[in-house]
Structure formats: structure tokens, C-alpha cells
Design a protein around this motif. Sequence first.
Motif, mmCIF file in Angstrom:
data_model
loop_
_atom_site.group_PDB
_atom_site.id
_atom_site.type_symbol
_atom_site.label_atom_id
_atom_site.label_comp_id
_atom_site.label_asym_id
_atom_site.label_seq_id
_atom_site.Cartn_x
_atom_site.Cartn_y
_atom_site.Cartn_z
ATOM 1 N N GLN A 1 9.359 -7.709 -24.660
ATOM 2 C CA GLN A 1 10.435 -8.270 -25.467
ATOM 3 C C GLN A 1 11.789 -8.176 -24.773
ATOM 4 O O GLN A 1 12.704 -8.921 -25.080
ATOM 5 N N SER A 2 11.927 -7.254 -23.823
ATOM 6 C CA SER A 2 13.188 -7.102 -23.111
ATOM 7 C C SER A 2 13.336 -8.213 -22.073
ATOM 8 O O SER A 2 12.415 -8.473 -21.298
ATOM 9 N N ASP B 1 15.056 -8.042 -19.465
ATOM 10 C CA ASP B 1 15.235 -7.400 -18.157
ATOM 11 C C ASP B 1 13.994 -6.627 -17.712
ATOM 12 O O ASP B 1 14.077 -5.794 -16.810
ATOM 13 N N TRP B 2 12.841 -6.887 -18.294
ATOM 14 C CA TRP B 2 11.672 -6.071 -18.003
ATOM 15 C C TRP B 2 11.246 -6.164 -16.542
ATOM 16 O O TRP B 2 10.719 -5.195 -15.985
#
Length: 154
Positions: free
Chosen positions: A48-49, A51-52
Motif C-alpha cells: 500500500q505504500s 515508496d515500498w
Amino acid sequence: MGGVTVRDVDAQKFIEAYSAFLKRQGKLQIPGWVDTVKTSHSNELPPQSPDWFYIRAAAIARHVYLRKSVGVGRLRKVHGSTKNRGSRPSHHVHASGSVDRKVLQALEKLGIVEQVDEEAEGGGRGGRRITQAGMRDLDRIAATTAEDDDEDEE
């Protein structure tokens, strides 16, 4: 504060700092599928991030720094998780090899990691290791992270 290495800094704080550095730098090549891909078949949804990919790159760079040489198979095992199999017992499932491979290739293009020659290492299995420039960058980020921790404690 001199002589601070990645080993001296808390892993969570270092990975946050290094992923922020990679994002600020803007040189890390990110594949087009990062917003839709699952990182393991044990997951139901993609991360969901937004920036993962930077966080995974920072975690892989730290992992390679701490070891002599690391291959994609080892990273798949490390980033794997438990699969919920309903009423049956849960089992460990490896993460996606494509994600870890693309992260390693992106870090290679930045000059942070390099491929290990199998014959030169005495019949080893190859993989990737940290470069001198990569080691210098990671230690520099670790030193700034340690300084920030010292300021927070005071």
C-alpha cells in the motif's frame, strides 16, 4: 562521531534513512509494475505504500552489506512470509524473485552492489556483494542516522 558503520545503527532507522536518501537522489530505476505487483503469492494485495520499492532496495542493500555475498534465492527466503491456508496449517512461502532481482539490478546500475565471479571466489555460488563506493555511502548514511539518534536522546 567517527567510525560508525551499518552494524552500529538500528536496522529500522537505517532502512528508513537510506530509502529516503534513495528517493531524494532520484537515480534508482523503478519498473513500471511497482503499483500493481504483489511481493509474494502469500499476499492478497500489492504493497500500500507508494515508496515500498525504495524501502525494499534499502533493506536489500543493508542485507548485502552485512554478508559476504547474497543471491536472489536467499533474498526470496528472507523476504518471504507465512501463507494463510485457511483451515490447513500455515507454511512459509518465498517472496517474488522478480522483485528482488529488479532491486539488485537497479542497485547494480547505481554502483552499490556488484556481481561476484564464481571462479574468483574459490568455487562459490556467485551472487552479489557490496562495492567500496556502496559501502562508503551506506556508512555515511549510518553515521548521519546515529547522529540523529544522539540528538533525539538529548
